[in-house]
Design an enzyme around this catalytic site. Structure first.
Site, mmCIF file in Angstrom:
data_model
loop_
_atom_site.group_PDB
_atom_site.id
_atom_site.type_symbol
_atom_site.label_atom_id
_atom_site.label_comp_id
_atom_site.label_asym_id
_atom_site.label_seq_id
_atom_site.Cartn_x
_atom_site.Cartn_y
_atom_site.Cartn_z
ATOM 1 N N LYS A 184 0.833 -1.206 0.000
ATOM 2 C CA LYS A 184 0.000 0.000 0.000
ATOM 3 C C LYS A 184 0.869 1.258 0.000
ATOM 4 O O LYS A 184 2.086 1.181 0.095
ATOM 5 C CB LYS A 184 -0.954 -0.030 1.192
ATOM 6 C CG LYS A 184 -1.868 -1.275 1.190
ATOM 7 C CD LYS A 184 -2.892 -1.283 0.069
ATOM 8 C CE LYS A 184 -3.414 -2.649 -0.306
ATOM 9 N NZ LYS A 184 -4.277 -3.327 0.648
HETATM 10 C C1 LIG Z 1 -5.362 -4.439 0.927
HETATM 11 C C2 LIG Z 1 -6.830 -4.271 0.891
HETATM 12 C C3 LIG Z 1 -7.657 -4.635 1.950
HETATM 13 C C4 LIG Z 1 -7.159 -5.369 3.141
HETATM 14 O O1 LIG Z 1 -6.118 -4.722 3.785
HETATM 15 P P1 LIG Z 1 -5.269 -5.523 4.882
HETATM 16 O O2 LIG Z 1 -4.578 -4.451 5.639
HETATM 17 O O3 LIG Z 1 -4.324 -6.395 4.110
HETATM 18 O O4 LIG Z 1 -6.204 -6.305 5.706
HETATM 19 C C5 LIG Z 1 -9.010 -4.358 1.860
HETATM 20 N N1 LIG Z 1 -9.540 -3.771 0.789
HETATM 21 C C6 LIG Z 1 -8.779 -3.415 -0.264
HETATM 22 C C7 LIG Z 1 -9.424 -2.728 -1.431
HETATM 23 C C8 LIG Z 1 -7.402 -3.672 -0.253
HETATM 24 O O5 LIG Z 1 -6.658 -3.350 -1.309
#
Ligand SMILES: *Cc1c(COP(=O)(O)O)cnc(C)c1O
Length: 387
Positions: A184
């Site tokens: 991210k």
């Molecule tokens: C990465 C992601 C999640 C989950 O995030 P985590 O921190 O890995 O639990 C949820 N929704 C979207 C759209 C994502 O890209």
């Protein structure tokens, strides 16, 4: 051809993050403590939210938010098929029923104009996902929420730093859930944050995240705390650790610079691919916004090629270019095909994108030379397989 493999994404971790983690390890305080508090405060201030709750992941944030809203058996939650599966799985695990609305063909965000027809007397909430870091059109979504008394939960996993009409995601009249997974825009290793203006919701999520202990219970082993504690309700173990927050404390000040770098690469791709007929480049939404460019996701027009998208990705890999898949549409996954069947052709834009989308390398450490290698490899694969 490029000599070294270029991954689709890799985090930018410098000495500041490393030293801060080492500081936690040496301090004797590893788990939830002062660094989590510092990161919470800094992130809350950055997005402009009155309340923020740090967690072990965005998935945990979705889970606890739905529980705090008392989502139960038979409640319907409207969302998009173009998302990571945890958006949907948390709804299902709370007993709710996800209701899918098709996406816009250009931005791949939920089509706000198609939400109304999916609202029923069972609808409780709408979960828009700011796909790839571009804000959904929130005004019509908030208007529907007001009209029908629904809660808006933004899946802001891609949207740290995203702005909608001059306002940062995290500061709107909703609940926003951010992710700090390594891919991210900023990372804490693993981690997430629930941001909201609703103090009682923040309080409930806080309780649920750590065994149902009252908010400052982590202090119970410090000089200012007391070892005794009370359990106010049965809760989970979803707290963020200080060694995670130590990374985030030094990532956050770099976020705007990261986004500038991502934007530079994305704009370069957009220029280079603008006249490549075999690719559909991502569209900018028409309203004022700041795109955080978490992902660069063109659609491969496979009807013009003799290969499918998966083969396209495999050939890019042979050229030493990594790719990602964000996303195969939710209703194309086995469990959802069986348990959440969609009428044939009812989500045509998601079906179209699902078979054609791929994520090209996009991360702050990339150079324009790396991006040139990507463009060259994409053009090579297209030339080799043109119909
Ligand atoms: C990465 C992601 C999640 C989950 O995030 P985590 O921190 O890995 O639990 C949820 N929704 C979207 C759209 C994502 O890209």
């Amino acid at each position: 051809m490029r000599k070294e493999f270029l991954p689709f994404s890799t985090p930018t971790i410098d000495d500041a993050e490393i030293n801060e983690v080492v500081d936690s390890l040496r301090s004797g305080w590893i788990t939830t403590g002062p660094k989590v508090k510092r990161f919470e405060e800094a992130f809350r201030a950055y997005v402009g939210a009155p309340f923020a709750v740090p967690l072990s992941s965005a998935t945990a944030g979705l889970h606890l938010t739905l529980l705090a809203l008392k989502i139960q058996e038979g409640d319907e939650i409207i969302t998009t098929p173009m998302t990571f599966v945890s958006t949907l799985s948390m709804i299902v695990l709370c007993g709710g029923r996800p209701v899918l609305v098709d996406i816009e063909p250009g931005t791949l965000n939920i089509d706000a104009a198609k939400i109304r027809e999916k609202i029923s007397s069972r609808t409780r909430a709408i979960i828009p996902v700011h796909f790839a870091g571009q804000s959904c059109d929130m005004d019509p979504i908030f208007a529907l929420a007001t009209e029908f008394g629904l809660t808006v939960i933004e899946d802001a996993a891609h949207a740290a730093g995203t702005e909608y009409k001059g306002r940062r995601i995290g500061s709107l009249d909703s609940i926003s859930i951010f992710s700090f997974h390594p891919n991210k825009n900023i990372t804490t290793g693993e981690g997430g944050m629930v941001c909201t203006k609703d103090e009682s919701l923040a309080e409930e999520v806080s309780l649920l995240k750590f065994h149902g202990m009252s908010r400052e219970a982590w202090k119970r082993f410090t000089a200012s705390g007391t070892p005794n504690y009370d359990i106010l309700l049965p809760g989970f173990k979803y707290n963020m650790m200080d060694i995670q927050a130590a990374i985030g404390i030094h990532q956050l000040p770099k976020l705007d610079g990261f986004i500038d770098k991502r934007t530079e690469i994305a704009d370069f791709y957009n220029r280079e691919f603008a006249h490549v007929a075999e690719l559909a480049i991502p569209a900018y939404a028409p309203y004022a916004q700041r795109h955080a460019w978490h992902l660069y996701t063109p659609l491969v027009r496979v009807e013009r090629l003799s290969i499918d998208r998966d083969r396209f990705m495999a050939e890019l890999k042979q050229e030493n270019i990594g790719t990602g898949l964000h996303y195969k549409a939710i209703h194309h996954h086995s469990w959802y095909r069986e348990n959440l069947p969609q009428a044939e052709g009812s989500l045509p834009n998601a079906d179209y994108a699902s078979d054609r989308i791929l994520s090209l390398p996009l991360f702050p450490k990339m150079t324009l030379d790396d991006a040139r290698d990507v463009v060259e490899a994409v053009k090579t694969v297209i030339a080799r397989n043109r119909k």
